[in-house]
Design an enzyme around this catalytic site. Structure first.
Site, PDB file in Angstrom:
ATOM      1  N   SER A 270       0.826  -1.201   0.000  1.00 17.08           N
ATOM      2  CA  SER A 270       0.000   0.000   0.000  1.00 17.08           C
ATOM      3  C   SER A 270       0.865   1.259   0.000  1.00 17.08           C
ATOM      4  CB  SER A 270      -0.963  -0.031   1.189  1.00 17.08           C
ATOM      5  OG  SER A 270      -1.907   0.998   1.107  1.00 17.08           O
TER       6      SER A 270
ATOM      7  N   ASP B 238      -3.143   6.045  -3.841  1.00 18.56           N
ATOM      8  CA  ASP B 238      -1.950   5.434  -3.259  1.00 18.56           C
ATOM      9  C   ASP B 238      -1.387   4.382  -4.225  1.00 18.56           C
ATOM     10  OD1 ASP B 238      -3.885   3.466  -2.929  1.00 18.56           O
ATOM     11  OD2 ASP B 238      -3.202   2.885  -0.929  1.00 18.56           O
TER      12      ASP B 238
ATOM     13  N   ASP C  20      -1.199   1.134  -4.601  1.00 22.55           N
ATOM     14  CA  ASP C  20      -1.989   0.021  -5.138  1.00 22.55           C
ATOM     15  C   ASP C  20      -3.398   0.453  -5.526  1.00 22.55           C
ATOM     16  OD1 ASP C  20      -2.747   0.216  -2.404  1.00 22.55           O
ATOM     17  OD2 ASP C  20      -3.427  -1.859  -2.394  1.00 22.55           O
TER      18      ASP C  20
ATOM     19  N   ASP D 175      -6.101   1.623  -4.029  1.00 21.68           N
ATOM     20  CA  ASP D 175      -7.353   1.318  -3.347  1.00 21.68           C
ATOM     21  C   ASP D 175      -7.790   2.471  -2.439  1.00 21.68           C
ATOM     22  OD1 ASP D 175      -5.482   0.965  -1.340  1.00 21.68           O
ATOM     23  OD2 ASP D 175      -6.126  -1.048  -0.774  1.00 21.68           O
TER      24      ASP D 175
END
Length: 581
Positions: free
Chosen positions: A146, A305, A307, A309
């Site tokens: 993340s 961010d 990734d 999500d």
């Protein structure tokens, strides 16, 4: 086996490669470093694992990834009827070693006779969730950490509904992993062999197109963008992450013609060189985006961010400065917009439900009540929202409208079972365009809602507690508060105390106790006089103890003053508790 024995085992064993041994040889004089790397196995929590990359059992490396995947393979073989044939989808982000770790996982699964679908490059986490459902796979893996610093990576597990594995299932998978006490029994094959046996299949643009089109299908007011999309100027930054593979594409397909991408942050650079932290919760992450936004006179700035999500937007305030919106604020705006639009169009379901985490704003409950829509609280972690979506889809009891968490996570639509910054970015853009046509901004609409429902204000403080000693402080602090529940916090009487680990809620004024119906979790929550709330929990992914604060006052000045005083007093009291344990 103690940490020095583990260290020597890794140094002496023929199983570990020379690069690993050289790294370990370099720390032979640093006993503290050896202890930190080997005093435990990297914890595999209910959603997966995350840690610093490097050699050792308490680090993330290809051997730890292989072992975890062998445990998953054993679980699939032992607990599913057709899991080997249905297969597993694997995606990764832009981090160091992410492509390598994803291939290592694929080859372990293939060696166990499990079909694997591997994305041909970095992809967003929500697209992985979608792909598990689209390909009817038994599960999924995402290699990501993340928004952690560059030295971190991680491993998240998903099941056949596209959601992260839930605690009961995770416990069985963890048990399979823990049974593997010898790395050499982990199976693997080479890539060519996996491809030849049709156990490994690379996937790409076909899934991308289906995902993007599905995102557009779940949105409302898309015809407005077709007509007026050129009226909104947008700046977008993926913060060196996977969002570049989906967000600009969806905005373009919708009809937004003025989208400028921060090119210096669109390269997937694993070092995240342009930011202190690739975290859109941090205002500093917006620095380059704001520069471009000033140049383009942008109406809306969007940041995701690594990734993709989590999403944070920013718009200009009354002084002409760009102001970011936090997860609670955007969650409120989404709920208001979706409920109002659906109600006006006659499409609001009679059994609609909004799902949020227990640490997210309660203001949404007041908004939803005006539309006779239920707001359901679940534990922190979007897997619990995903679990409820699947449950309601199967039972028909409720119709999912949206889900959100204060940490910038949102989902609209049932195409995925995890937070989706792609659909959130698109909805934020549609919403900003709609309000621009009405002569207002997102901030102005938020101000109208606060005027109507009261000024709710929330904040988060985290104390970082590294290593073995830090973990002990976290555990002892929570145990101390649990052993003697406070009657007052920050000078405010505790009205209700919720202990999610003990599954109980105590109403102090009424001297009665009830059972909490949510799963067990190491969380303490206190509802205080004056409509204040404090929640304390350890982070599930980082060595941190987290404190969530919430207040409600009549206006901004009162709320800000109340929150500042509340935080200061609580942190002072908690500092005393931590020093005493």
């Amino acid at each position: 086996m103690n940490y020095m024995s583990r260290y020597r085992d890794w140094l002496m064993s023929d199983y570990f490669d020379e690069k690993t041994k050289e790294e370990l040889e370099a720390i032979k004089e640093d006993e503290a470093e050896i202890e930190d790397r080997f005093y435990k196995n990297l914890e595999f929590g209910t959603g997966g694992m995350r840690g610093i990359m490097g050699a050792g059992t308490n680090r993330i490396n290809k051997y730890i990834v292989r072992k975890a995947t062998q445990g998953l393979a054993n679980y699939i073989i032992n607990y599913s009827e057709d899991g080997q044939e249905k297969g597993v989808v694997i995606a990764h982000d832009s981090r160091h070693n992410s492509p390598e770790f994803s291939l290592e996982a694929a080859l372990v699964l293939a060696a166990n006779g499990i079909k694997t679908y591997l994305f041909d490059g970095m992809r967003t986490t929500p697209e992985l969730s979608f792909a598990v459902r689209e390909l009817d796979a038994i599960g999924g893996i995402v290699i990501t950490a993340s928004h952690n610093p560059p030295e971190y990576n991680g491993y998240k597990l998903y099941w056949d509904d596209g959601g992260q594995v839930v605690p009961a299932q995770a416990r069985d998978i963890i048990a399979e992993i823990e049974e593997i006490d010898d790395f050499s029994i982990v199976k693997t094959i080479d890539e060519d062999e996996a491809l030849d046996q049709d156990l490994l299949e690379y996937i790409g643009s076909e899934i991308d197109e289906k995902y993007q089109d599905t995102v557009i299908d779940v949105l409302i007011d898309t015809e407005l963008v077709e007509e007026k999309g050129e009226d909104l100027s947008i700046v977008y930054t993926p913060l060196h992450g996977t969002g570049i593979t989906a967000v600009p594409q969806v905005l373009d397909k919708l009809g937004f013609t003025k989208v400028a991408v921060v090119e210096a942050q669109a390269d997937g650079n694993s070092d995240f060189p342009t930011v202190e932290s690739p975290n859109p919760e941090e205002r500093s992450a917006f620095e380059l985006a704001f520069e471009l936004a000033e140049e383009k006179e942008a109406d809306l700035v969007l940041a995701t961010d690594p990734d993709c999500d989590r999403l944070a937007p920013a718009v200009k305030d009354s002084s002409g400065n760009y102001q970011t919106l936090n997860g609670n604020e955007l969650g409120i705006l989404f709920a208001d917009y979706l409920l109002k639009s659906s109600s006006e169009s006659g499409e609001l379901p009679d059994n609609g439900v909004i799902i949020k985490s227990i640490v997210s704003t309660d203001m949404v409950k007041e908004i939803a009540a005006d539309y006779d829509v239920e707001v359901l609280d679940v534990l922190t972690g979007f897997k619990f929202i995903g679990e409820k979506i699947t449950e309601f889809e199967e039972t028909g009891d409720k119709e999912f409208i949206m889900g959100f968490e204060e940490s910038l996570g949102y989902l609209v639509g049932k195409h995925a079972r995890d937070k989706d910054a792609v659909v959130a970015a698109a909805l934020a853009a549609i919403m900003a365009l709609k309000y621009k046509e009405e002569g207002k901004t997102l901030l102005q609409r938020l101000a109208e809602l606060r005027e109507q429902y009261g000024y709710y204000l929330e904040d988060l403080e985290s104390i970082r507690l590294e290593g073995k000693e830090g973990q002990e402080v976290i555990e002892k602090t929570l145990a101390s508060l649990r052993a003697k529940s406070p009657e007052k916090i920050a000078g405010r009487k505790v009205k209700v105390a919720k202990d999610y680990q003990e599954s109980k809620v105590v109403y102090l004024e009424e001297d009665r106790e009830e059972k909490l119906k949510l799963p067990q979790s190491n969380v303490l929550q206190y509802l205080l006089e004056g409509e204040a709330k404090l929640t304390i929990r350890p982070s599930g992914t980082e060595p941190k103890l987290k404190f969530y604060f919430a207040v409600k006052e009549a206006d901004q000045a009162a709320a800000e003053a109340s929150l500042a005083e509340f935080k200061e007093l609580v942190m002072s009291e908690m500092d005393s508790v931590m020093k005493s344990v």
